[in-house]
Scaffold this active site. Sequence first.
Site, mmCIF file in Angstrom:
data_model
loop_
_atom_site.group_PDB
_atom_site.id
_atom_site.type_symbol
_atom_site.label_atom_id
_atom_site.label_comp_id
_atom_site.label_asym_id
_atom_site.label_seq_id
_atom_site.Cartn_x
_atom_site.Cartn_y
_atom_site.Cartn_z
ATOM 1 N N GLU A 101 0.827 -1.211 0.000
ATOM 2 C CA GLU A 101 0.000 0.000 0.000
ATOM 3 C C GLU A 101 0.855 1.252 0.000
ATOM 4 O OE1 GLU A 101 -0.452 -2.629 1.931
ATOM 5 O OE2 GLU A 101 -2.305 -3.429 1.056
ATOM 6 N N HIS A 146 -11.920 -5.920 8.260
ATOM 7 C CA HIS A 146 -12.669 -5.763 7.006
ATOM 8 C C HIS A 146 -13.928 -4.964 7.265
ATOM 9 C CE1 HIS A 146 -10.158 -9.349 6.303
ATOM 10 N NE2 HIS A 146 -10.147 -8.989 5.047
#
Lengths: 468, 408
Positions: B139, B210
Amino acid sequence: MKRIRLPTQRASTAQGRRVALQQPLLLSPAAACTAKTPALAPPARRHAGSLSQRPDAKHVSFPGAIKSAFSNTLRFEQPSTYPALATYRAVDQHGVAVDPSFVPDLADDAVVELYRDMLTVSIMDLIMFDAQRQGRLSFYMVSAGEEAVSVATASALEKEDVIFCQYREQGVFRQRGFTLADFMNQLFANRKDPGKGRNMPVHYGSKELNIHTISSPLATQLPQASGAAYALKIQRMQDPSIPPRVVAAYFGEGAASEGDFHAALNIAATRSCPVIFICRNNGYAISTPTLEQYRGDGIASRGLGYGIETIRVDGNDFWAVREATKKARELALQDGGKPVLIEAMTYRVSHHSTSDDSFAYRARVEVEDWKRRDNPIARLRKWMEAKGCWDEAKEKEARESIRREVLKAFSEAEREKKPPIRSMFEDIYEDLTPDLQEQMKALKRQIEQYPDEYDVGEFVEGAGSLGR
Amino acid sequence: MTGRSIRSFSSVMARVQALQSRAVASFQSPQQPHGRLYSTHPPNAKLNLPTDYSTTPLLAHASQTALANPELPPEARNGTTKRMNLFQAVNDALSISLAEDESVMIFGEDVAFGGVFRCTGKLADTYGGDRVFNTPLTEQGIIGFAIGVAAEGMRPVAEIQFADYVYPAFDQLVNEAAKFRYRDGTCGRGVGGMTVRMPCGGVGHGALYHSQSPESLFTHIPGLRVIMPRSPLQAKGLLLAAIRSNDPCIFMEPKILYRAAVEQVPTVPYTLPLSKAEVLKEGTDVTIISYGQPLYKCMAAIREAEEKLGISVELIDLRTIYPWDKTTVFESVRKTGRCMVVHEAMVNAGVGAEIAAAIQEDPDTFFRMEAPVLRVAGWSIHTPLVYEAFNVPDVARIYDNITKILQY
Ligand SMILES: Cc1ncc(C[n+]2csc(CCOP(=O)(O)OP(=O)(O)O)c2C)c(N)n1
Ligand SMILES: [Mg+2]
């Protein structure tokens, strides 16, 4: 040294500057040394300063490369001219030993037990994948094709060693003594789940087995493993009665692209940490094939780059993985401790997870091909059969009894209640803060005032755990 | 159960599953069955019912409704519409931007095959692998790369697979993207061409990693524009605006809406204004401010409150969470004198805190207040698996707070 004459400053500015210099220096000591004020501390001593270079030296003595020979050829190294690192095999895909020096170090019944661990994982995986498909649990990840990597590495470690996993290493848990009930309690997030129902399925953890609880963010466990290994090393220095211990850290080849992977290897190398980095290179990170994940010779070449002893093994070869890990553990404890990297080559036979359909990005035939060519369980089975300690009848019996045990643990765990609702507020801080106490009360009031709107029946004590 | 074959075991499970009919958004691939929903609501619930996206007034179920949106440009209003869910609307916006501007590039983890939520489906095939591609799994690398691409004048749209995984990129976003133009001064370079998309929010079974809604970590950073759409029509217009914007934008997509929220979406390219809130429903007694998925819950709670309590509630979608539209919010609150902020993220130092503080700092608004600003948000905890229904604001909690705010 000649001092450069600077334009004179106005008194007020000079005053301001002196004040500023008394503040903590935000720049590095080296930068501070270039400041003009002689009153500053002398430069920190640099170790590299002692590397004096004799006039006719054949080697460079730059502090950053002390063994580099001078060369008069202008040449860039071509990675492609280096042969790919070899992949160690002890036993081939027919179950035949190919390393002449390989001597199995386990009694037959010990091998059978490890084989059963691999079988257990693969049977549990099939059942739980199916269970997810049918809505009985929210999520699951199988490790099909990678059972040897986890079971064989774990088998070469000691109980006191500390483990960090990624998520596809149920074989490590199993080999170290995680029971089917332990797996199922986590998967169903019931009151017996040590994670208190907070984590997604497959995020196992066990204090007794010295395996840290799995965390979804990739590669975060790797620098943590270096730090943990350093702690173990220092603890043994401080108390030699503690047995020597290593840390083992598992990760996928995809995770190795994260900055944390590189940080982990580098810091472990510089601080000489007794940590074994175990890469499961299964060819994919969800849909991303290794060709789009990295260039160069796999993950193993990274280890060499960081000055770490490295081996690449055939991850479908139980014995190669076990032998490599045994040796790695020895190395990791030598010279006061050092990191070791194992790259285990395998193939992710199944979908990434129950949320994934891998045929959206790879051909069915590719998978079928792999399954036909090689399988870690079949390979060890062939070896055991040739050795005479396994046969069709035993296989059949083992599969049936394992399946029965899995289903039994499944239905028992599924029937259990969920942990108390209060658990959602606990362990954020060591103690509930006043804020959290208020929030817990507010939730309790809300549930009491609107009893039809909340289903608390599944939870131990219903809403009662939220306070009187 | 003991001793049965997997097959007969499966048929037992199939029967049980037939009883578990409540739908939830699935995580990733289309063929995933609905995941198990933890802590489901009991059959007697009147408020905490699953959102009925097929009837909610927040979605344009008819073409005319969509085309009547006054924010749309004439060419959109005179055009046609197509039924889309949120991921299809995102895909449509991405496709338009690739087609209309060759400086647009789309990349991230697994985007080439369509992305784990299908938002980038077919884009690589249509526009080629040079502009739509997979990155390695990093990322910080993705965002740093995007910054570089933008710094040289292109318009990268980077995808972070889940908002929960944006943190390795925090340095690049906070210290680099947000400060790039500021530090370059008269040199005049910037990375405004950059847009970062990320799915966020709870889906019922996402647990710690999540489910997160980290918007307030970004709203604290001057220089970043933080946007969260509530619907497909909004997503298309706001995403196109974000991509065309000359400020770095963080575009957060409530992933529970990817499949669930379906509406008529104008087919031509159009943008919707950034940093402009939208009054979704006018009212006189209470103002509710929210964004993303909780708007649907607010709407259900409002319906109940208006019916039961005989009041009228104004609902505002903030849309751009920072820099936010104070004018619209203040105007509404001056009218109603009561304000409540609803968001999924933790209450502490959240967006609600910023709005409440701004309201009490504005004398013209503050002196009209009849009640303190209330916040209905996630508790100050992480996002635990089996307790999500007790953590994420629900209709009953919003309703209850409406009754409370009226008591002052
Ligand atoms: C920081 C972070 N980014 C993205 C993800 C989403 N994600 C989960 S697993 C995965 C692929 C990992 O691949 P690899 O490391 O090769 O392990 P494998 O699944 O092949 O065992 C991705 C991208 C994540 N969990 N964490
Ligand atoms: Mg992999």
